[in-house]
Enzyme design. Sequence first.
Site, PDB file in Angstrom:
ATOM      1  N   LYS A  49       0.815  -1.231   0.048  1.00  0.00           N
ATOM      2  CA  LYS A  49      -0.064  -0.119   0.074  1.00  0.00           C
ATOM      3  C   LYS A  49       0.792   1.206   0.053  1.00  0.00           C
ATOM      4  CE  LYS A  49      -3.274  -2.367   3.020  1.00  0.00           C
ATOM      5  NZ  LYS A  49      -4.030  -2.401   4.376  1.00  0.00           N
ATOM      6  N   GLU A 105       7.857   2.480  -6.385  1.00  0.00           N
ATOM      7  CA  GLU A 105       7.813   1.863  -4.875  1.00  0.00           C
ATOM      8  C   GLU A 105       8.133   2.924  -3.928  1.00  0.00           C
ATOM      9  OE1 GLU A 105       8.286  -0.257  -2.810  1.00  0.00           O
ATOM     10  OE2 GLU A 105       9.249  -2.256  -3.256  1.00  0.00           O
ATOM     11  N   ASP A 106       7.495   2.740  -2.830  1.00  0.00           N
ATOM     12  CA  ASP A 106       7.883   3.841  -1.418  1.00  0.00           C
ATOM     13  C   ASP A 106       9.294   3.884  -1.029  1.00  0.00           C
ATOM     14  OD1 ASP A 106       7.672   1.414  -0.573  1.00  0.00           O
ATOM     15  OD2 ASP A 106       6.154   1.782   0.839  1.00  0.00           O
ATOM     16  N   ASP A 109      14.946  -0.304   1.680  1.00  0.00           N
ATOM     17  CA  ASP A 109      15.632  -0.251   2.897  1.00  0.00           C
ATOM     18  C   ASP A 109      16.757  -1.390   2.778  1.00  0.00           C
ATOM     19  OD1 ASP A 109      16.749  -0.457   5.326  1.00  0.00           O
ATOM     20  OD2 ASP A 109      15.121  -1.234   6.300  1.00  0.00           O
ATOM     21  N   LYS A 137      17.183   4.407   1.506  1.00  0.00           N
ATOM     22  CA  LYS A 137      17.892   4.433   2.989  1.00  0.00           C
ATOM     23  C   LYS A 137      19.531   4.143   2.664  1.00  0.00           C
ATOM     24  CE  LYS A 137      14.410   3.552   6.141  1.00  0.00           C
ATOM     25  NZ  LYS A 137      14.001   2.801   7.218  1.00  0.00           N
ATOM     26  N   PHE A 158      13.440   4.898  10.805  1.00  0.00           N
ATOM     27  CA  PHE A 158      12.144   4.375  10.381  1.00  0.00           C
ATOM     28  C   PHE A 158      11.320   5.558  10.190  1.00  0.00           C
ATOM     29  CE2 PHE A 158       8.063   2.327  10.552  1.00  0.00           C
ATOM     30  CZ  PHE A 158       8.287   1.130   9.574  1.00  0.00           C
ATOM     31  N   VAL A 159      10.526   5.724   9.004  1.00  0.00           N
ATOM     32  CA  VAL A 159       9.723   6.913   8.857  1.00  0.00           C
ATOM     33  C   VAL A 159       8.507   6.388   8.332  1.00  0.00           C
ATOM     34  CG1 VAL A 159      11.732   8.065   8.141  1.00  0.00           C
ATOM     35  CG2 VAL A 159      10.623   6.876   6.304  1.00  0.00           C
ATOM     36  N   ASP A 165       3.141   3.700   6.557  1.00  0.00           N
ATOM     37  CA  ASP A 165       2.723   3.529   7.768  1.00  0.00           C
ATOM     38  C   ASP A 165       3.586   2.650   8.806  1.00  0.00           C
ATOM     39  OD1 ASP A 165       3.043   0.726   6.568  1.00  0.00           O
ATOM     40  OD2 ASP A 165       1.350   0.081   8.001  1.00  0.00           O
ATOM     41  N   ARG A 171      -0.499   6.704   7.000  1.00  0.00           N
ATOM     42  CA  ARG A 171      -0.176   6.771   5.683  1.00  0.00           C
ATOM     43  C   ARG A 171      -0.501   8.087   5.220  1.00  0.00           C
ATOM     44  NH1 ARG A 171       1.056   1.757   3.693  1.00  0.00           N
ATOM     45  NH2 ARG A 171      -0.226  -0.041   4.933  1.00  0.00           N
TER      46      ARG A 171
HETATM   47  P1  5GP Z   1      13.308  -3.981   2.063  1.00  0.00           P
HETATM   48  O1  5GP Z   1      12.830  -5.216   1.779  1.00  0.00           O
HETATM   49  O2  5GP Z   1      13.950  -2.959   0.914  1.00  0.00           O
HETATM   50  O3  5GP Z   1      14.047  -3.877   3.220  1.00  0.00           O
HETATM   51  O4  5GP Z   1      12.010  -2.965   2.836  1.00  0.00           O
HETATM   52  C1  5GP Z   1      11.164  -2.511   1.784  1.00  0.00           C
HETATM   53  C2  5GP Z   1       9.704  -2.254   2.230  1.00  0.00           C
HETATM   54  O5  5GP Z   1       9.782  -2.279   3.804  1.00  0.00           O
HETATM   55  C3  5GP Z   1       9.146  -1.154   1.913  1.00  0.00           C
HETATM   56  O6  5GP Z   1       8.264  -1.364   0.859  1.00  0.00           O
HETATM   57  C4  5GP Z   1       8.399  -0.772   3.139  1.00  0.00           C
HETATM   58  O7  5GP Z   1       7.247  -1.442   3.171  1.00  0.00           O
HETATM   59  C5  5GP Z   1       8.989  -1.277   4.271  1.00  0.00           C
HETATM   60  N1  5GP Z   1       9.940  -0.306   4.966  1.00  0.00           N
HETATM   61  C6  5GP Z   1      11.287  -0.083   4.999  1.00  0.00           C
HETATM   62  N2  5GP Z   1      11.870   0.976   5.757  1.00  0.00           N
HETATM   63  C7  5GP Z   1      10.538   1.618   6.212  1.00  0.00           C
HETATM   64  C8  5GP Z   1      10.336   2.714   6.926  1.00  0.00           C
HETATM   65  O8  5GP Z   1      11.363   3.602   7.220  1.00  0.00           O
HETATM   66  N3  5GP Z   1       9.183   3.125   7.086  1.00  0.00           N
HETATM   67  C9  5GP Z   1       8.028   2.307   6.582  1.00  0.00           C
HETATM   68  N4  5GP Z   1       6.948   2.663   6.828  1.00  0.00           N
HETATM   69  N5  5GP Z   1       8.187   1.339   5.890  1.00  0.00           N
HETATM   70  C10 5GP Z   1       9.563   0.691   5.771  1.00  0.00           C
END
Ligand code: 5GP
Length: 186
Positions: A49, A105-106, A109, A137, A158-159, A165, A171
């Site tokens: 989402k 993508e949002d 990380d 990040k 963490f944001v 969310d 959100r």
């Molecule tokens: P990754 O697989 O790259 O570690 O994580 C990606 C997913 O983790 C993102 O699509 C998001 O859903 C969640 N995520 C990672 N960092 C954050 C953050 O700082 N805040 C939020 N709300 N979600 C995050």
Amino acid sequence: MTASRWDDDPDLGPIVVAEEVLRARVAALGEELTADYEDRPPLLVGVLKGAFVFMSDLSRAIRLPVEIDVMAVASYGSGTTSSGVVRIVKDLDTDLTGRHVLVVEDIVDSGLTLSYLRRSLLAREPASLEVCALLVKESRQRAPVDLRYVGFRIPGDFVVGYGLDVAERYRNVPDIRIYQGAVPVD
Ligand code: 5GP
């Protein structure tokens, strides 16, 4: 700048990206994408989402006849970190064969979610596949990520906000802020 109701929430910390900064960057990304995809309008694939706000603003900043689809993925992991084990919860309606796909993508990380998604979408034989991530990040990627378009590189906190969310809250915060409350357990 007028005070926001979110300023009084003790779980929310400093603003990482302010509304007007978001607006300007999204407009610039829209211009860049308009130029890059001029002769091959893309299919925007929003990852729900978290990407819903970014996707909505970005799509309107692209001056091309784009098409839009969405998918939802769930990543197994603790409250604020992803494990890389990703499940497609809602798949696309659109056949990607021969399409110019732009994944919206949002936040990236570890990069594990994106790396899984990319593999899964490439197997559907699009003509091209690029990723536009609002936030990345810094120095946290554990999987190789090939990001053609990035909104902002931010520190590892963490944001929340602008679609992001914690346990489905925040959100609708219009800017991006550090979350400093308790970490919910999945
Ligand atoms: P990754 O697989 O790259 O570690 O994580 C990606 C997913 O983790 C993102 O699509 C998001 O859903 C969640 N995520 C990672 N960092 C954050 C953050 O700082 N805040 C939020 N709300 N979600 C995050």
